[in-house]
Design an enzyme around this catalytic site. Structure first.
Site, short mmCIF file in Angstrom:
data_model
loop_
_atom_site.label_atom_id
_atom_site.label_comp_id
_atom_site.label_asym_id
_atom_site.label_seq_id
_atom_site.Cartn_x
_atom_site.Cartn_y
_atom_site.Cartn_z
N GLU A 288 37.76 9.37 2.99
CA GLU A 288 37.25 10.41 2.09
C GLU A 288 38.35 11.38 1.68
O GLU A 288 38.31 11.97 0.60
CB GLU A 288 36.11 11.17 2.79
N HIS A 309 38.71 -12.45 18.74
CA HIS A 309 38.04 -13.75 18.62
C HIS A 309 37.32 -13.89 17.30
O HIS A 309 36.50 -14.79 17.13
CB HIS A 309 37.09 -13.93 19.81
N LYS A 423 24.77 9.45 -5.78
CA LYS A 423 23.64 10.38 -5.58
C LYS A 423 22.91 10.64 -6.88
O LYS A 423 21.68 10.60 -6.92
CB LYS A 423 24.14 11.72 -5.01
O1 PA5 Z 1 33.03 15.19 4.81
C1 PA5 Z 1 32.11 15.50 4.07
O2 PA5 Z 1 32.13 16.56 3.43
C2 PA5 Z 1 30.89 14.63 3.92
O3 PA5 Z 1 30.99 13.45 4.61
C3 PA5 Z 1 29.67 15.36 4.45
O4 PA5 Z 1 29.89 15.67 5.78
C4 PA5 Z 1 28.41 14.53 4.30
O5 PA5 Z 1 28.24 14.12 2.97
C5 PA5 Z 1 27.19 15.33 4.73
O6 PA5 Z 1 27.08 16.51 4.01
P1 PA5 Z 1 26.20 17.70 4.49
O7 PA5 Z 1 26.71 18.18 5.81
O8 PA5 Z 1 26.36 18.73 3.43
O9 PA5 Z 1 24.79 17.20 4.61
#
Ligand code: PA5
Length: 454
Positions: A288, A309, A423
C-alpha cells in the site's frame, strides 16, 4: 541488549558493493527529508516517534481496559480491516500458543472479524461464540469502512440476543478518530469506551497505537516491552550511514535490486508458521505504501519449510525476477525433539535427540545457499529471539525502511488513493445513496463487457 541485524552476504554477487555504497548520498538526503518531515505525505509521519511519544497514562489505561476484558471475557472479537487488524493479528500470532490464539489458559482467545464479508465466516463465528462471554473491540480510523461497519452490526446483534442494552454497551470498545466518522458518532451515542487513533498515523503504521496495543494486551502480551523494542530501534535508526543502519541498508538493497537488477518481486520468507501474519502485515505495509505511479516491487510471501514443497520449485528455477528477504529467529522457543525409533525404519535416527529448530536451521542454511546458487539474491533479517521486545524492534525496522524505500522510489509512502476505486464501484452496485451517477456509469460499463465464459 542485542538487536535485529541484516545479513546481506547473498546479495553482493548481484549488486556490486561499490554501487551499494554509492547509494549513501541518496539515502542521506532522504534521511534528512524524513527526519525534518519535509517530504510528500509528511503529515502522516506521526509513527516516527510514536514509541517515545506514548504517554504513561494512556498505556496504563490500555492495560487497565485489557485487564477488565480478560477478567470478563472468554473471547475478544477484534473488528477491523487492513491496518486496523493486521498489526495486532501479526503480533498476537507470533507470540501466542499456536492452537489457542492467545497465551493458553491465561487470556481470552482473540478472534478477528470485519476483515471480510463472507457469510460462512460470520455463521462460523456465531457458532464459536455461542455460550461464551464475548467482548468486542471495533477499530476503524475513518470510521466509515464497510467491512468493519457490517461486522459491528453483526456482533451487536449477537450480543443483544443474550443480554440487555447496558451490558452490550459495556462489552464494546471503539478505537477510532478523535472526532470524525460514523463509528465515533455511534460510540458517543451509545457510550462505548473509546480509544483515539492519532491523526498523523496512517492505518498500516498504527500497530503501536491503541489499534494494536489493546488487542495485543488482551492476548496477554507485554505492550511495555513491545514499545521498548520499538523505542530502541527508533534510536538506532536515527543513524544515516547504511553500514550502521540495517533498515536503510535493506531499503537501499531492495531499491537497487528493483531499479538496476530488474527484480519485480520480493518474497518475504519465514521458518515458523507463527510468522505467517507478520508477512501479511509486511505485505500491506509495502504494497500500500509503494504500489503507485505504476511502479514498485510486488511484495509476496511464503512460509518455509512448508512452501519449499510447493513454491520452492518456482523460486529455485522459475522466472528470475525475484529476490528473497528471510526472517530468521536465532533462539529456539520450543523443546520438541526428534524421537528415536527402535528400528530405524524411516532412516531418520541420525537426527534423534535433536531439537526440531536445529533441523529447521539447516533447512534455512541450505535454502539460502541453494536459492543464491539458483540466481535468487537473498538477505536475512536476523531476529535474536521471538518475544515482545524484538517484535517491537522488528515492526519499527520495517516501518522506517518502508519510508526510506518509498521516498527512494519517489512515491508518497503514506497515502493509498487506489483503494477507493473498488469501493465506489461496490457502493454504486449496492445502490448506496449519493452514488446514483456512478451506478449509471458502472452498470453501463458492466453491460458493455462481452462475457466470455466456458
Ligand atoms: O493502511 C490503511 O490506511 C488502510 O489499510 C486502512 O487501515 C484500512 O482501509 C481500514 O481503514 P479504517 O481503519 O479507516 O477502517
Amino acid at each position: 541488549m542485542s538487536k535485529i541485524q541484516l545479513d546481506y552476504s547473498y546479495v553482493t554477487d548481484f549488486i556490486k558493493e561499490k554501487d551499494l555504497h554509492k547509494m549513501q548520498t541518496k539515502v542521506t538526503e532522504v534521511h534528512q527529508v524524513i527526519e525534518d518531515r519535509t517530504g510528500i505525505g509528511s503529515d502522516f509521519l506521526g509513527w516516527l516517534d510514536l514509541p517515545n511519544r506514548v504517554k504513561i497514562a494512556d498505556l496504563e489505561r490500555i492495560n487497565r481496559v485489557a485487564d477488565d476484558v480478560r477478567k470478563n471475557s472468554d473471547v475478544l472479537v477484534v473488528i477491523g480491516i487492513g491496518g486496523s487488524y493486521l498489526g495486532a493479528k501479526a503480533v498476537i500470532d507470533a507470540l501466542s500458543h499456536s492452537f489457542h490464539n492467545s497465551l493458553p489458559n491465561k487470556t481470552p482467545q482473540v478472534f478477528f472479524a470485519g476483515q471480510n464479508m463472507s457469510a460462512k465466516y460470520y455463521d462460523d463465528l456465531k457458532d464459536v461464540l455461542l455460550n461464551r462471554k464475548v467482548s468486542v473491540n471495533v477499530i476503524s480510523k475513518s470510521g466509515t469502512t464497510t467491512e468493519p461497519a457490517l461486522g459491528l452490526r453483526y456482533l451487536r446483534d449477537i450480543l443483544s440476543g443474550s443480554m440487555a442494552k447496558e451490558q452490550v454497551r459495556q462489552r464494546i470498545i471503539a478505537t477510532t478518530d478523535e472526532s470524525k466518522g460514523s463509528l465515533k458518532k455511534m460510540a458517543d451515542k451509545e457510550g462505548y469506551e473509546t480509544f483515539v487513533i492519532p491523526d498523523d498515523v496512517g492505518g498500516r503504521y498504527s500497530v503501536l497505537t491503541p489499534v494494536g496495543l489493546l488487542p495485543i494486551a488482551v492476548a496477554g502480551i507485554n505492550i511495555n516491552e513491545l514499545l521498548q523494542g520499538a523505542r530502541d530501534m527508533e534510536k538506532l535508526l536515527k543513524e544515516p550511514d547504511i553500514m550502521k543502519n540495517p533498515a536503510y541498508m535493506y531499503a537501499a538493497i531492495r531499491f537497487m535490486l528493483h531499479t538496476t537488477g530488474n527484480k519485480a518481486i520480493e518474497i518475504l520468507t519465514n521458518f515458523d508458521p507463527s510468522l505467517h501474519y507478520f508477512s501479511e502485515w509486511w505485505k500491506q505495509l509495502y504494497g500500500e505504501s509503494e504500489g503507485k505511479d505504476n511502479k514498485s516491487l510486488y511484495p509476496a510471501s511464503v512460509d518455509f519449510s512448508t512452501d519449499l514443497h510447493s513454491m520452492g520449485q518456482w523460486i529455485q528455477q522459475g522466472t528470475r525476477n525475484i529476490f528473497e528477504t528471510f526472517l530468521w529467529v536465532e533462539k529456539s522457543r520450543g523443546g520438541a525433539q526428534v524421537p528415536k525409533l527402535d528400528e530405524d525404519t524411516d532412516g531418520f535416527n541420525f537426527l534423534a535427540g535433536q531439537n526440531f529448530d536445529a533441523v529447521n536451521r539447516k533447512a534455512y542454511e541450505g535454502v539460502t545457499l541453494a536459492h543464491h546458487d539458483g540466481k535468487v539474491p537473498n538477505m536475512t533479517v536476523l531476529i535474536p529471539e521471538m518475544n515482545a521486545y524484538y517484535m517491537g524492534q522488528l515492526i519499527f525496522f520495517f516501518e522506517k525502511a518502508c519510508a526510506m524505500s518509498g521516498y527512494l522510489l519517489r512515491v508518497n509512502p503514506f497515502d493509498q488513493p487506489g483503494v477507493e476505486a473498488y469501493k465506489s464501484n461496490m457502493f454504486a452496485l449496492l445502490g448506496k445513496a449519493g452514488f446514483e451517477a456512478k451506478a449509471k456509469e458502472v452498470n453501463e460499463h458492466l453491460k458493455s463487457v462481452q462475457r466470455k465464459i466456458v
